[in-house]
Scaffold this motif. Sequence first.
Motif, mmCIF file in Angstrom:
data_model
loop_
_atom_site.group_PDB
_atom_site.id
_atom_site.type_symbol
_atom_site.label_atom_id
_atom_site.label_comp_id
_atom_site.label_asym_id
_atom_site.label_seq_id
_atom_site.Cartn_x
_atom_site.Cartn_y
_atom_site.Cartn_z
ATOM 1 N N SER A 70 20.240 -18.927 -19.707
ATOM 2 C CA SER A 70 20.306 -20.357 -19.419
ATOM 3 C C SER A 70 20.649 -20.544 -17.944
ATOM 4 C CB SER A 70 21.373 -21.027 -20.272
ATOM 5 O OG SER A 70 21.171 -20.762 -21.637
ATOM 6 N N LYS A 71 20.366 -21.718 -17.415
ATOM 7 C CA LYS A 71 20.631 -21.959 -16.003
ATOM 8 C C LYS A 71 22.116 -21.932 -15.686
ATOM 9 C CE LYS A 71 16.412 -24.487 -14.844
ATOM 10 N NZ LYS A 71 15.846 -25.761 -14.312
ATOM 11 N N LYS A 72 22.936 -22.533 -16.538
ATOM 12 C CA LYS A 72 24.372 -22.555 -16.265
ATOM 13 C C LYS A 72 25.149 -22.670 -17.558
ATOM 14 C CE LYS A 72 27.871 -24.678 -13.308
ATOM 15 N NZ LYS A 72 28.160 -25.721 -12.293
ATOM 16 N N LYS A 73 26.136 -21.800 -17.708
ATOM 17 C CA LYS A 73 26.994 -21.842 -18.890
ATOM 18 C C LYS A 73 28.149 -22.810 -18.633
ATOM 19 C CE LYS A 73 30.353 -19.009 -19.709
ATOM 20 N NZ LYS A 73 31.432 -19.954 -20.113
ATOM 21 N N PRO A 74 28.453 -23.707 -19.565
ATOM 22 C CA PRO A 74 29.594 -24.614 -19.366
ATOM 23 C C PRO A 74 30.920 -23.879 -19.525
ATOM 24 C CG PRO A 74 28.669 -24.906 -21.548
ATOM 25 C CD PRO A 74 27.755 -23.946 -20.838
ATOM 26 N N PHE A 75 31.978 -24.461 -18.988
ATOM 27 C CA PHE A 75 33.318 -23.934 -19.224
ATOM 28 C C PHE A 75 33.798 -24.415 -20.593
ATOM 29 C CE2 PHE A 75 33.240 -22.926 -14.834
ATOM 30 C CZ PHE A 75 34.249 -21.983 -14.623
ATOM 31 N N PHE A 76 34.494 -23.534 -21.309
ATOM 32 C CA PHE A 76 35.052 -23.890 -22.601
ATOM 33 C C PHE A 76 36.572 -23.843 -22.504
ATOM 34 C CE2 PHE A 76 30.849 -22.181 -23.654
ATOM 35 C CZ PHE A 76 30.336 -23.230 -24.408
ATOM 36 N N PRO A 77 37.264 -24.872 -22.976
ATOM 37 C CA PRO A 77 38.729 -24.907 -22.860
ATOM 38 C C PRO A 77 39.405 -23.890 -23.781
ATOM 39 C CG PRO A 77 37.945 -26.747 -24.184
ATOM 40 C CD PRO A 77 36.722 -26.073 -23.640
ATOM 41 N N PHE A 83 29.749 -19.004 -4.575
ATOM 42 C CA PHE A 83 28.601 -18.948 -5.481
ATOM 43 C C PHE A 83 29.092 -18.559 -6.876
ATOM 44 C CE2 PHE A 83 29.207 -14.591 -4.292
ATOM 45 C CZ PHE A 83 28.806 -13.848 -5.392
ATOM 46 N N GLY A 84 28.190 -18.631 -7.840
ATOM 47 C CA GLY A 84 28.548 -18.240 -9.204
ATOM 48 C C GLY A 84 29.197 -19.374 -9.971
ATOM 49 N N ASN A 85 29.570 -19.064 -11.185
ATOM 50 C CA ASN A 85 30.057 -20.074 -12.114
ATOM 51 C C ASN A 85 31.542 -20.366 -11.949
ATOM 52 O OD1 ASN A 85 29.078 -21.831 -14.076
ATOM 53 N ND2 ASN A 85 29.857 -20.587 -15.755
ATOM 54 N N SER A 86 32.335 -19.322 -11.702
ATOM 55 C CA SER A 86 33.789 -19.497 -11.772
ATOM 56 C C SER A 86 34.445 -19.859 -10.441
ATOM 57 C CB SER A 86 34.443 -18.222 -12.323
ATOM 58 O OG SER A 86 34.149 -17.115 -11.499
ATOM 59 N N LYS A 87 33.764 -19.619 -9.309
ATOM 60 C CA LYS A 87 34.291 -19.932 -7.982
ATOM 61 C C LYS A 87 35.758 -19.489 -7.826
ATOM 62 C CE LYS A 87 31.181 -23.653 -6.625
ATOM 63 N NZ LYS A 87 30.135 -23.349 -7.603
ATOM 64 N N PRO A 88 35.990 -18.181 -7.884
ATOM 65 C CA PRO A 88 37.370 -17.676 -7.865
ATOM 66 C C PRO A 88 37.964 -17.611 -6.463
ATOM 67 C CG PRO A 88 35.844 -15.856 -7.975
ATOM 68 C CD PRO A 88 35.012 -17.109 -8.064
ATOM 69 N N ARG A 129 32.094 0.313 -15.120
ATOM 70 C CA ARG A 129 33.063 -0.634 -15.647
ATOM 71 C C ARG A 129 32.646 -2.069 -15.326
ATOM 72 N NH1 ARG A 129 39.645 -0.450 -14.607
ATOM 73 N NH2 ARG A 129 40.117 -2.245 -15.927
ATOM 74 N N ALA A 130 32.668 -2.936 -16.309
ATOM 75 C CA ALA A 130 32.321 -4.352 -16.105
ATOM 76 C C ALA A 130 33.392 -5.047 -15.277
ATOM 77 C CB ALA A 130 32.186 -5.048 -17.456
ATOM 78 N N ILE A 131 32.966 -6.006 -14.444
ATOM 79 C CA ILE A 131 33.924 -6.789 -13.659
ATOM 80 C C ILE A 131 33.721 -8.297 -13.843
ATOM 81 C CG2 ILE A 131 34.291 -5.019 -11.903
ATOM 82 C CD1 ILE A 131 32.350 -6.565 -10.079
ATOM 83 N N ASP A 132 32.711 -8.696 -14.595
ATOM 84 C CA ASP A 132 32.450 -10.128 -14.791
ATOM 85 C C ASP A 132 32.315 -10.394 -16.287
ATOM 86 O OD1 ASP A 132 31.159 -12.712 -15.027
ATOM 87 O OD2 ASP A 132 30.763 -12.581 -12.884
ATOM 88 N N PHE A 133 33.075 -11.356 -16.789
ATOM 89 C CA PHE A 133 33.117 -11.589 -18.231
ATOM 90 C C PHE A 133 32.771 -13.026 -18.598
ATOM 91 C CE2 PHE A 133 35.894 -8.150 -17.002
ATOM 92 C CZ PHE A 133 35.505 -7.135 -17.858
ATOM 93 N N ASP A 134 32.132 -13.740 -17.669
ATOM 94 C CA ASP A 134 31.787 -15.142 -17.925
ATOM 95 C C ASP A 134 30.812 -15.295 -19.087
ATOM 96 O OD1 ASP A 134 33.401 -16.158 -15.971
ATOM 97 O OD2 ASP A 134 31.855 -16.184 -14.428
ATOM 98 N N GLN A 135 29.931 -14.300 -19.272
ATOM 99 C CA GLN A 135 28.878 -14.423 -20.278
ATOM 100 C C GLN A 135 29.214 -13.666 -21.549
ATOM 101 O OE1 GLN A 135 26.167 -16.232 -20.448
ATOM 102 N NE2 GLN A 135 26.217 -17.152 -18.418
ATOM 103 N N GLN A 136 30.441 -13.817 -22.005
ATOM 104 C CA GLN A 136 30.837 -13.244 -23.290
ATOM 105 C C GLN A 136 30.438 -14.200 -24.411
ATOM 106 O OE1 GLN A 136 32.627 -10.191 -24.170
ATOM 107 N NE2 GLN A 136 31.897 -10.913 -26.159
#
Length: 353
Positions: free
Chosen positions: A7-14, A104-109, A227-234
């Motif tokens: 998908s183009k962008k995953k929403p944030f879930f509380p 860039f990216g979804n989480s903007k850390p 080793r994975a470093i990004d977990f946004d798409q779990q």
Amino acid sequence: MTEKLMSKKKPFFPINSFLNEYLSEYNRNLKIPVFYEDLKRFSGSVSVYNKNDKDTLWVRVFYSEFERKEIDLSLKKVYNLLHSDGNESNINFLNIDAIDYCTFGNSKPFRIKIRNTLNDNFTYFYVKKADASRVYGLELENLLSPYNLNFLINNKTLIEEHVAGIPGDEFFEEHLNKCTNSEKSQIAKEFVKFNERCMIRLLGDMRSYNYVIIPTHDFDQVIYKIRAIDFDQQCYEGNLKVYRPQFFKENKFIMNLIKERLDSNSVDQYKTEERSIIAKRILSSESRTKKIIECMSQDKISTDENILLLSKQVYKLTRDKNFINSKNMGEIIRASFNYVLRNYENREMLSVN
């Protein structure tokens, strides 16, 4: 192509009450002195370039003198909470060298570089917006991968430790051609296992810049781990291919390496080995695994359309009716783990209920 997989962008879930209670039980939910929104009050920034003068898309941010003093002290306290018992006796020996913001990216850390002034050792940690998908990903990584992963959460802020290693895309460009044939075979083996691990626990979007390759010197050889470093798409996407790193074009270098260095029997062997290791990890942390799956089963971390699509695709692959009957991502994960356990023990009595 990658664009068609996701998908183009995953929403944030509380973070819901069930997950919040779980995090509190396992000392992940702690009071912290600074939040993500506090760090967004920077007054200026400059671009950060790598050693090859390429823009990293991170910017180094600056704060007013008054705010910087308060933020620095708070970040030192966060570091102590993350890595020790929160004791502040070392505060005077810590220095915040840099605060970088990802554009860039979804989480903007925010990436915090912190240094011990007594010996110049430094490390990083991250301050991010809390997202339930990512928290589930971090916890499953901690439980089911070969690695422990340290993180804290409070309200809408996530504090996450840095995972040291060479980003996959950088490794393929600059280091792979220097590896011996034996090392290349080892890297290919590790990617097969990594690929299997991601699929079983539904960790998506493992493009080459979302995992690191870690070289470790062992006597007269170098051992490589992935080793994975990004977990946004779990547990979000509906397309099963998203959870199989082999299908991303960014991983073509390592897929070519697998074709070159491993035959089909070896690939099957390594897949079986990884499934067995995951089964053992599920059994060794059975109570905690059940609890996190129960949280996921009472949470909404994807769309109905994605859940239906994924359940059908995994059913088609396994012919396990537990997948087709799954109503949410938590139930799909439960069915996945039970499928692995049944194949490991070859009996019906083992289940994650």
